[in-house]
Design an enzyme around this catalytic site. Structure first.
Site, PDB file in Angstrom:
ATOM      1  N   CYS A 194       0.856  -1.185   0.000  1.00 17.05           N
ATOM      2  CA  CYS A 194       0.000   0.000   0.000  1.00 17.05           C
ATOM      3  C   CYS A 194       0.892   1.235   0.000  1.00 17.05           C
ATOM      4  CB  CYS A 194      -0.967  -0.004   1.179  1.00 17.05           C
ATOM      5  SG  CYS A 194      -0.407   0.866   2.635  1.00 17.05           S
ATOM      6  N   GLU A 195       0.502   2.214  -0.801  1.00 14.26           N
ATOM      7  CA  GLU A 195       1.359   3.382  -0.962  1.00 14.26           C
ATOM      8  C   GLU A 195       1.267   4.348   0.221  1.00 14.26           C
ATOM      9  OE1 GLU A 195       0.178   5.079  -4.668  1.00 14.26           O
ATOM     10  OE2 GLU A 195      -1.430   6.269  -3.792  1.00 14.26           O
ATOM     11  N   HIS A 196       0.330   4.129   1.096  1.00 14.11           N
ATOM     12  CA  HIS A 196       0.195   5.028   2.244  1.00 14.11           C
ATOM     13  C   HIS A 196       1.103   4.635   3.404  1.00 14.11           C
ATOM     14  CE1 HIS A 196      -3.993   5.601   0.384  1.00 14.11           C
ATOM     15  NE2 HIS A 196      -3.199   6.564  -0.021  1.00 14.11           N
ATOM     16  N   HIS A 197       1.339   3.341   3.562  1.00 11.26           N
ATOM     17  CA  HIS A 197       2.138   2.870   4.699  1.00 11.26           C
ATOM     18  C   HIS A 197       3.313   1.998   4.271  1.00 11.26           C
ATOM     19  CE1 HIS A 197      -2.046   3.520   6.114  1.00 11.26           C
ATOM     20  NE2 HIS A 197      -1.423   4.119   7.114  1.00 11.26           N
ATOM     21  N   GLN A 219      -5.530  -0.404  -3.677  1.00 12.59           N
ATOM     22  CA  GLN A 219      -6.253  -1.511  -4.313  1.00 12.59           C
ATOM     23  C   GLN A 219      -7.158  -1.024  -5.450  1.00 12.59           C
ATOM     24  OE1 GLN A 219      -8.077  -4.253  -1.527  1.00 12.59           O
ATOM     25  NE2 GLN A 219      -9.538  -4.949  -3.076  1.00 12.59           N
ATOM     26  N   HIS A 230      -5.403  -5.967   4.122  1.00 15.41           N
ATOM     27  CA  HIS A 230      -4.381  -4.920   4.195  1.00 15.41           C
ATOM     28  C   HIS A 230      -3.699  -4.941   5.557  1.00 15.41           C
ATOM     29  CE1 HIS A 230      -5.576  -2.566   0.505  1.00 15.41           C
ATOM     30  NE2 HIS A 230      -6.549  -3.463   0.602  1.00 15.41           N
ATOM     31  N   CYS A 248      -1.893  -2.772   6.852  1.00 19.18           N
ATOM     32  CA  CYS A 248      -1.987  -1.490   7.556  1.00 19.18           C
ATOM     33  C   CYS A 248      -3.294  -1.390   8.352  1.00 19.18           C
ATOM     34  CB  CYS A 248      -1.824  -0.314   6.593  1.00 19.18           C
ATOM     35  SG  CYS A 248      -3.030  -0.247   5.278  1.00 19.18           S
TER      36      CYS A 248
HETATM   37 ZN   LIG Z   1      -2.036   1.384   4.046  1.00 11.61          ZN
END
Ligand SMILES: [Zn+2]
Length: 198
Positions: A87-90, A128, A156, A158
């Protein structure tokens, strides 16, 4: 012949990422010189490059290399394609399965190429929703079929390991093009994969 993996890493990039991981390890209060961690920055640098190796690959070329003229106009479904992404956020993993269908329009594609393009898009920093869309559009624009459907169900890390800690939740995303935009065709596809859906 034993199974062997050939891996190539850019020496300078690996060194650079390695130094940064050393910094991360120090900053979380660990000792980078202790035995168990001494090679960790280098291993992590290589792992990260492998997990994002999709940037170097061209999914259109992969599909075009295995397209064959064929008069088959029924739905082709590939279910349960294993999928691992970040995931690009975490920058934490999300993983699950992709179910993909298309209705050929004069061309079919070698079946192994579809899981390969899933990997090409999954081995990047992703969300996703975009991963679903990337696969859908790539098949739609390259194969030019009568319709394409992509369903992804994923867990996920995260969400599971941090934040809300909802350990059993599964996120489902889907995209439909062409004939799959019609309810009957879409329902037929969903019925065929539904036994595997959560
Ligand atoms: Zn994430």
């Amino acid at each position: 012949m034993p199974y062997r993996v050939f891996e190539e890493y850019d020496i300078e990039v690996t060194e650079d990422i390695k130094n940064q991981y050393q910094g991360v390890i120090k900053n979380i209060g660990e000792d980078v010189t202790r035995e168990g961690l001494i090679k960790t920055p280098e291993r992590a640098a290589k792992a990260m490059q492998f997990l994002t190796s999709g940037y170097d690959k061209d999914p259109v070329e992969i599909l075009k290399g295995a397209m064959f003229a064929e008069d088959y106009n029924d739905m082709v479904i590939i279910k349960d394609i294993e999928l691992y992404s970040l995931c690009e956020h975490h920058m934490l993993p999300f993983f699950g399965k992709a179910h993909i269908a298309y209705i050929p329009n004069g061309h079919i594609v070698g079946l192994s190429k579809i899981p390969r393009i899933v990997d090409v898009f999954a081995r990047r920093l992703q969300v996703q929703e975009r991963l679903t869309h990337d696969i859908l559009e790539c098949l739609h624009n390259t194969l030019k079929p009568l319709g394409v459907a992509v369903v992804i169900e994923a867990s996920h890390m995260c969400m599971m390991m941090r934040g809300v800690q909802k350990q059993n939740s599964v996120t489902t995303t889907s995209g439909f093009r062409g004939q799959f935009e019609k309810v009957e065709t879409r329902n037929e596809f969903l019925k065929l994969i539904t036994a595997k859906l959560h």
